[in-house]
Design a protein around this motif. Structure first.
Motif, short mmCIF file in Angstrom:
data_model
loop_
_atom_site.label_atom_id
_atom_site.label_comp_id
_atom_site.label_asym_id
_atom_site.label_seq_id
_atom_site.Cartn_x
_atom_site.Cartn_y
_atom_site.Cartn_z
N VAL A 1 80.86 7.03 -30.02
CA VAL A 1 82.15 7.82 -30.40
C VAL A 1 83.01 7.87 -28.98
O VAL A 1 84.15 7.69 -29.08
N ALA A 2 82.27 8.03 -27.67
CA ALA A 2 82.97 7.87 -26.61
C ALA A 2 83.47 6.86 -26.19
O ALA A 2 84.92 6.83 -25.77
N ALA A 3 83.06 5.69 -26.60
CA ALA A 3 83.50 4.33 -26.23
C ALA A 3 84.70 4.29 -27.28
O ALA A 3 86.03 3.69 -26.62
N ILE B 1 87.93 1.73 -26.61
CA ILE B 1 87.19 0.34 -27.04
C ILE B 1 87.07 -0.14 -28.47
O ILE B 1 86.58 0.92 -29.22
N ASP B 2 87.55 -1.13 -28.87
CA ASP B 2 87.26 -1.61 -30.12
C ASP B 2 85.56 -1.97 -30.26
O ASP B 2 85.38 -3.07 -29.46
N PRO C 1 85.72 -4.08 -37.06
CA PRO C 1 86.96 -3.52 -36.03
C PRO C 1 86.71 -2.08 -36.57
O PRO C 1 86.39 -1.39 -37.55
N ASN C 2 87.24 -1.25 -35.55
CA ASN C 2 87.08 0.32 -35.63
C ASN C 2 88.06 0.59 -36.63
O ASN C 2 89.21 0.08 -36.92
N VAL D 1 80.22 -0.08 -39.01
CA VAL D 1 81.82 0.17 -38.51
C VAL D 1 81.96 1.55 -37.84
O VAL D 1 81.35 2.48 -38.16
N GLY D 2 82.85 1.66 -36.86
CA GLY D 2 82.99 2.68 -36.18
C GLY D 2 84.38 3.52 -36.83
O GLY D 2 85.29 2.79 -37.16
#
Ligand SMILES: [Zn+2]
Length: 218
Positions: free
Chosen positions: A121-123, A128-129, A148-149, A181-182
């Motif tokens: 989550v911080a990235a 950042i993707d 991809p995010n 996936v983020g």
């Protein structure tokens, strides 16, 4: 495997990847037309198998011309007395979309794990993707394919579900092109054939994100 899911969520809580009532997991066996999902609003560090919600998957043929082959709906099923008093996770649209057809897991089990791992989550917060970190850390891509995010979407929304499904490249047969996936400002969703396998995708990506952020070079 419901017990294993409880262990996974207890571990996620210990790692600060979720606070007490965050996180949700679903599991489906290929030969069943139902799946299990964690209940809403329950403390995950003390979750018990009899608290899960059992969800029936209804699939009807769509008679409309030129549209998808099936219509889908879900329905709460009877499971245990404790479960009857609980509601399914608010992220059920996310899980239902991934469980209604099992794609590459059609002869197996499919587990979907959603948590809020700190460094992932911080990235994303740092811009950042997550799908790009693999370029510098090839070890990651040997075992984990990162989508991809997903951008800013409201939690427990159909929009969150739709965007996650899209970025995972979920097709109408349930095939998924990625393992994880983020979701920016929120967390991650990982899919595999067992709770710990799905968890390992998260663990692996979390480790790399920690390294990237520690380096200061991003
Ligand atoms: Zn969440």
């Amino acid at each position: 495997m419901l017990e294993t899911i409880c262990e996974v969520l207890e571990d996620a809580y210990k790692r600060n990847w979720i606070t007490s009532r965050d996180g949700n997991v679903s599991i489906r066996h290929h030969d069943r037309d139902h799946f299990y999902i964690t209940p809403s609003g329950v403390r995950k560090q003390t979750l018990q198998p009899d608290q899960f919600k059992k969800i029936k998957i209804w699939r009807t043929i769509n008679s409309g011309v030129g549209s998808a082959a099936f219509n889908y709906a879900w329905e709460d099923m009877e499971y245990t007395d404790i479960s009857a008093k609980l509601r399914p996770s608010g992220e059920i649209p996310l899980h239902f979309g991934l469980q209604r057809e099992m794609g590459q897991h059609s002869d197996d089990v499919r587990v979907v794990v959603h948590v809020h791992p700190t460094y992932c989550v911080a990235a994303m917060h740092a811009g950042i993707d997550l799908s790009t970190v693999v370029n510098s850390f090839p070890e990651l891509s040997r075992y984990t394919k990162v989508a991809p995010n997903v951008g800013d979407v409201p939690p427990i929304s159909q929009e969150l579900a739709d965007q996650c499904h899209k970025n995972l490249q979920l097709d109408r047969n349930g095939n998924i092109a990625y393992d994880i996936v983020g979701i920016k400002g929120h967390g991650v969703v990982a899919i595999d054939t067992s709770p710990w396998r799905a968890y390992e995708h998260i663990e692996r990506l979390e480790h790399i994100c920690k390294i990237v952020l520690a380096s200061g070079n991003y």
